[in-house]
Design an enzyme around this catalytic site. Structure first.
Site, PDB file in Angstrom:
ATOM      1  N   TYR A   1      -3.459  16.049  -8.660  1.00  0.00           N
ATOM      2  CA  TYR A   1      -2.712  15.119  -9.509  1.00  0.00           C
ATOM      3  C   TYR A   1      -1.647  15.871 -10.303  1.00  0.00           C
ATOM      4  O   TYR A   1      -0.482  15.453 -10.354  1.00  0.00           O
ATOM      5  CB  TYR A   1      -3.670  14.403 -10.453  1.00  0.00           C
ATOM      6  CG  TYR A   1      -2.999  13.599 -11.539  1.00  0.00           C
ATOM      7  CD1 TYR A   1      -2.467  12.337 -11.267  1.00  0.00           C
ATOM      8  CD2 TYR A   1      -2.903  14.087 -12.835  1.00  0.00           C
ATOM      9  CE1 TYR A   1      -1.849  11.597 -12.273  1.00  0.00           C
ATOM     10  CE2 TYR A   1      -2.291  13.352 -13.842  1.00  0.00           C
ATOM     11  CZ  TYR A   1      -1.772  12.110 -13.555  1.00  0.00           C
ATOM     12  OH  TYR A   1      -1.157  11.377 -14.550  1.00  0.00           O
TER      13      TYR A   1
ATOM     14  N   ASP B   1       0.865  -1.174   0.000  1.00  0.00           N
ATOM     15  CA  ASP B   1       0.000   0.000   0.000  1.00  0.00           C
ATOM     16  C   ASP B   1       0.903   1.225   0.000  1.00  0.00           C
ATOM     17  O   ASP B   1       1.554   1.521   1.000  1.00  0.00           O
ATOM     18  CB  ASP B   1      -0.895  -0.025   1.241  1.00  0.00           C
ATOM     19  CG  ASP B   1      -1.769   1.219   1.378  1.00  0.00           C
ATOM     20  OD1 ASP B   1      -1.696   2.108   0.501  1.00  0.00           O
ATOM     21  OD2 ASP B   1      -2.509   1.309   2.372  1.00  0.00           O
TER      22      ASP B   1
ATOM     23  N   LYS C   1       2.422  15.271  -9.906  1.00  0.00           N
ATOM     24  CA  LYS C   1       3.264  14.811 -11.011  1.00  0.00           C
ATOM     25  C   LYS C   1       4.417  15.787 -11.261  1.00  0.00           C
ATOM     26  O   LYS C   1       5.540  15.375 -11.588  1.00  0.00           O
ATOM     27  CB  LYS C   1       2.427  14.634 -12.274  1.00  0.00           C
ATOM     28  CG  LYS C   1       1.580  13.369 -12.278  1.00  0.00           C
ATOM     29  CD  LYS C   1       2.454  12.133 -12.229  1.00  0.00           C
ATOM     30  CE  LYS C   1       1.672  10.857 -12.371  1.00  0.00           C
ATOM     31  NZ  LYS C   1       2.541   9.645 -12.330  1.00  0.00           N
TER      32      LYS C   1
ATOM     33  N   ASN D   1       5.944   4.168 -11.515  1.00  0.00           N
ATOM     34  CA  ASN D   1       4.757   4.323 -12.343  1.00  0.00           C
ATOM     35  C   ASN D   1       3.474   4.530 -11.549  1.00  0.00           C
ATOM     36  O   ASN D   1       2.609   5.294 -11.964  1.00  0.00           O
ATOM     37  CB  ASN D   1       4.598   3.083 -13.240  1.00  0.00           C
ATOM     38  CG  ASN D   1       3.198   2.971 -13.806  1.00  0.00           C
ATOM     39  OD1 ASN D   1       2.816   3.676 -14.734  1.00  0.00           O
ATOM     40  ND2 ASN D   1       2.387   2.088 -13.218  1.00  0.00           N
TER      41      ASN D   1
END
Length: 257
Positions: free
Chosen positions: A162, A62, A166, A90
């Site tokens: 997000y 996790d 990134k 990834n």
């Protein structure tokens, strides 16, 4: 594809989408693959189904749990008998709610989970990898799966966390490239555009639907995960060392810098 026989690769988020394609391609190229998964063991098994008996190992973790992230690296190291040669960061999540106009609870959840899974976990794995490579006097490579949103932002308002996450892990990866190139440690960022995965489908539903997104792409199609996988295999082979530090855009001319 490059011949990766004798090289070991840890792929996070190997149970679906880009990660599954990368794990499959690494196996096909001859690498020993440690395929990480969160909850979908069947997906990870399918990704390495063509591996020989000793060529692949599955490890569950996790990534929102820092202790589990540390155990993942330890398990991967033990599985291959030493530090893996290539780390493919990834795994990631894309919250569809938690934008500026959403409620505070959704905002807090999106940001805390995005930072934990998309930034802290891959950064921790990268730190552990680089430290082990340095201690052992070995070379190694990090391949981060980024996104075009790191430079263009996202048209999905709910995915603001997000986009930020990134950008953060891309900057961290480039920092490794700048500081450890002289010791043979390489680091790259692959920045895909709209990829044919469930994550992208869910995001497209927030921005006009899949057909509308496709209509705006110069090639008229989404990036297949296999394109990203083939590039990752090439980078893992170490045949373009001076590409270290680069962000490689892979978006079918949808965004050109």
């Amino acid at each position: 594809m490059s011949d990766l026989a004798g090289r070991s690769v840890l792929v996070t988020g190997a149970s679906k989408g880009i990660g599954a394609a990368i794990a499959t391609a690494m196996v096909a190229a001859g690498a020993r693959v440690v395929a990480h998964y969160g909850g979908d063991r069947a997906g990870a098994e399918a990704a390495v189904a063509d591996a020989t008996a000793e060529q692949a190992v599955l490890v569950q973790a996790d990534l929102s749990d820092r202790a589990a992230v540390a155990r993942l690296w330890q398990d991967a190291t033990e599985a291959v008998g030493g530090p893996v040669d290539v780390l493919v960061n990834n795994a990631g999540i894309m919250a569809q709610a938690g934008g500026i106009e959403d409620d505070a609870a959704a905002w807090d959840t999106a940001w805390s989970r995005s930072m934990a899974i998309n930034v802290e976990a891959p950064a921790m794995l990268m730190r552990l990898a680089v430290r082990d490579w340095l201690e052992a006097g070995r070379t190694g490579a990090v391949i981060a799966i980024g996104s075009w949103v790191t430079t263009r932002g996202t048209s999905n308002p709910g995915a603001i966390a997000y986009a930020a996450s990134k950008a953060a892990i891309a900057a961290a990866t480039k920092t490794v490239a700048r500081n450890y190139a002289d010791r043979g440690i390489l680091a790259y960022v692959i920045a895909p555009g709209v990829v044919d995965t469930q994550m992208s489908v869910a995001s497209a539903e927030k921005t006009g639907g899949a057909a509308a997104v496709t209509a705006g792409l110069p090639m008229g199609e989404w990036v297949p995960p296999s394109d990203i996988a083939e590039l990752a295999v090439f980078l893992a082979g170490g045949r373009a060392r001076h590409l270290t530090g680069a962000t490689i855009d892979l978006n079918g001319a949808a965004y050109i810098r």
